[in-house]
Design a protein around this motif. Structure first.
Motif, mmCIF file in Angstrom:
data_model
loop_
_atom_site.group_PDB
_atom_site.id
_atom_site.type_symbol
_atom_site.label_atom_id
_atom_site.label_comp_id
_atom_site.label_asym_id
_atom_site.label_seq_id
_atom_site.Cartn_x
_atom_site.Cartn_y
_atom_site.Cartn_z
ATOM 1 N N UNK A 3 25.705 51.543 -90.953
ATOM 2 C CA UNK A 3 25.311 51.463 -92.346
ATOM 3 C C UNK A 3 24.146 52.383 -92.648
ATOM 4 N N UNK A 4 23.208 52.511 -91.718
ATOM 5 C CA UNK A 4 22.044 53.364 -91.933
ATOM 6 C C UNK A 4 22.452 54.818 -92.100
ATOM 7 N N UNK A 5 23.419 55.268 -91.311
ATOM 8 C CA UNK A 5 23.868 56.656 -91.409
ATOM 9 C C UNK A 5 24.635 56.886 -92.701
ATOM 10 N N UNK A 6 25.524 55.959 -93.044
ATOM 11 C CA UNK A 6 26.304 56.105 -94.273
ATOM 12 C C UNK A 6 25.394 56.146 -95.489
ATOM 13 N N UNK A 7 24.295 55.408 -95.425
ATOM 14 C CA UNK A 7 23.362 55.355 -96.548
ATOM 15 C C UNK A 7 22.630 56.666 -96.761
ATOM 16 N N UNK A 36 42.413 59.444 -101.353
ATOM 17 C CA UNK A 36 42.259 59.038 -99.957
ATOM 18 C C UNK A 36 40.805 59.210 -99.504
ATOM 19 N N UNK A 37 40.174 60.299 -99.919
ATOM 20 C CA UNK A 37 38.775 60.549 -99.553
ATOM 21 C C UNK A 37 37.867 59.491 -100.165
ATOM 22 N N UNK A 42 34.471 54.525 -99.811
ATOM 23 C CA UNK A 42 34.192 53.138 -100.181
ATOM 24 C C UNK A 42 34.247 52.228 -98.962
ATOM 25 N N UNK A 43 35.226 52.470 -98.093
ATOM 26 C CA UNK A 43 35.378 51.658 -96.885
ATOM 27 C C UNK A 43 34.194 51.839 -95.943
ATOM 28 N N UNK A 262 40.668 63.621 -93.346
ATOM 29 C CA UNK A 262 40.466 63.864 -91.916
ATOM 30 C C UNK A 262 39.109 64.505 -91.661
ATOM 31 N N UNK A 263 38.704 65.447 -92.535
ATOM 32 C CA UNK A 263 37.371 66.045 -92.391
ATOM 33 C C UNK A 263 36.285 64.995 -92.578
ATOM 34 N N UNK A 264 36.469 64.116 -93.538
ATOM 35 C CA UNK A 264 35.494 63.056 -93.746
ATOM 36 C C UNK A 264 35.412 62.147 -92.529
ATOM 37 N N UNK A 265 36.561 61.820 -91.937
ATOM 38 C CA UNK A 265 36.559 60.985 -90.740
ATOM 39 C C UNK A 265 35.788 61.647 -89.599
ATOM 40 N N UNK A 266 35.906 62.974 -89.476
ATOM 41 C CA UNK A 266 35.167 63.683 -88.434
ATOM 42 C C UNK A 266 33.661 63.572 -88.666
ATOM 43 N N UNK A 267 33.241 63.655 -89.931
ATOM 44 C CA UNK A 267 31.824 63.509 -90.252
ATOM 45 C C UNK A 267 31.352 62.090 -89.969
#
Length: 304
Positions: A3-7, A36-37, A42-43, A262-267
């Motif tokens: 959560x800290x990183x996503x924030x 999808x992105x 949101x997830x 897929x790029x977002x998942x890699x990040x």
């Protein structure tokens, strides 16, 4: 992703509306990919979206594709006022464009509104434009108002003249001009919220240096050295850049753009490792010896 990183991340959505980015070979992304992105954001807990009036169909794509139950904080930007013949005309254009932004986004309000061009704020129409933005804030249509900037002198001038709430600025491990110049400290002391763009420099910082055009010669050499620094501590370029960013507490959000889920998942995956890096990373390579033209995409045309 923690959560800290996503924030600490926000999603840049220029690719939702334009074929943007020197390493983007896919063009403008489809509405289905945008959906999808946004669903993945949101997830994962990435709740900030960055867009602009000038990003083509970006605002409309967000309005069409955002999950109905997602509580995104949206930052948008004004059109440029350079063509206005008077302050009244510039203000009317800002107000009209903002109303259109809300309609396209399908939102009753946005989190923040930025003047897209610092010359608008710092020019003769700046006080009138700022007053118009303050009125939008008083009316509850925006939480924060500010400006997107490019150079340290623009921050100095803006802070001296206006009660800025929020600033968007360029930052990455090779571009620390605003740290060295004291502007990040000045913004923190003034309580200004700071969002950083150009974290990957349109993807160039993630490229193998050997594949980068010769016209970016000095930048190519600096990227090779940066990657070597990250390898020494067991990090990929993506992991290293994110770890280096997360160690900067004066920057609240780092805006990243993607062309696919897929790029977002890699990040997101790299962010998990980056968030666990305890010691701040200070690569030996810095922007000190780099001509500013290599660090500002708006000036790349000057490189030939």
């Amino acid at each position: 992703m923690s959560g800290a990183a996503a924030a600490r991340l926000g999603l840049g959505t220029v690719q939702f509306g334009l074929a943007y980015g020197i390493t983007n070979s896919d063009g403008r992304i489809s509405d289905s990919e945008a959906a999808a992105i946004l669903a993945r954001c949101a997830e994962a807990g990435i709740d900030l979206l960055d867009t602009a009036n000038l990003y083509g169909e970006s605002e409309s794509a967000i309005g069409r594709a955002a999950p109905s139950d997602a509580a995104f904080r949206i930052v948008t930007k004004t059109p440029k006022a350079a063509g206005a013949r008077s302050a009244d005309e510039a203000v009317a254009a800002l107000q009209s464009a903002f109303a259109e932004s809300l309609e396209k986004l399908r939102q009753p309000r946005v989190d923040a509104l930025l003047l897209h061009d610092p010359a608008d704020l710092l020019g003769p129409m700046g006080p009138a434009l700022w007053s118009a933005m303050e009125a939008l804030k008083r009316d509850g249509l925006v939480r924060a108002i500010g400006v997107s900037i490019y150079e340290g002198a623009e921050i100095d001038a803006a802070l001296a003249a206006f009660p800025i709430d929020i600033v968007q600025l360029p930052w990455n491990p090779l571009d620390q001009r605003l740290e060295r110049g004291g502007q990040l400290a000045a913004l923190a002391n003034a309580g200004v919220e700071v969002h950083a763009r150009s974290l990957f420099l349109q993807g160039l910082l993630l490229q193998d240096a050997a594949n980068i055009s010769a016209r970016f010669g000095p930048l190519r050499d600096a990227i090779a050295a940066l990657h070597a620094d990250f390898r020494e501590v067991g990090l990929s370029p993506l992991e290293g850049i994110l770890a280096h960013a997360f160690a900067r507490p004066k920057i609240s959000r780092f805006v990243v753009g993607v062309t696919s889920a897929a790029e977002l998942d890699a990040i997101l995956l790299a962010g998990e490792k980056a968030a666990g890096v305890k010691a701040p990373l200070n690569p030996s390579t810095s922007s000190g010896a780099l001509d500013a033209r290599y660090l500002n995409p708006a000036r790349w045309s000057e490189l030939g």
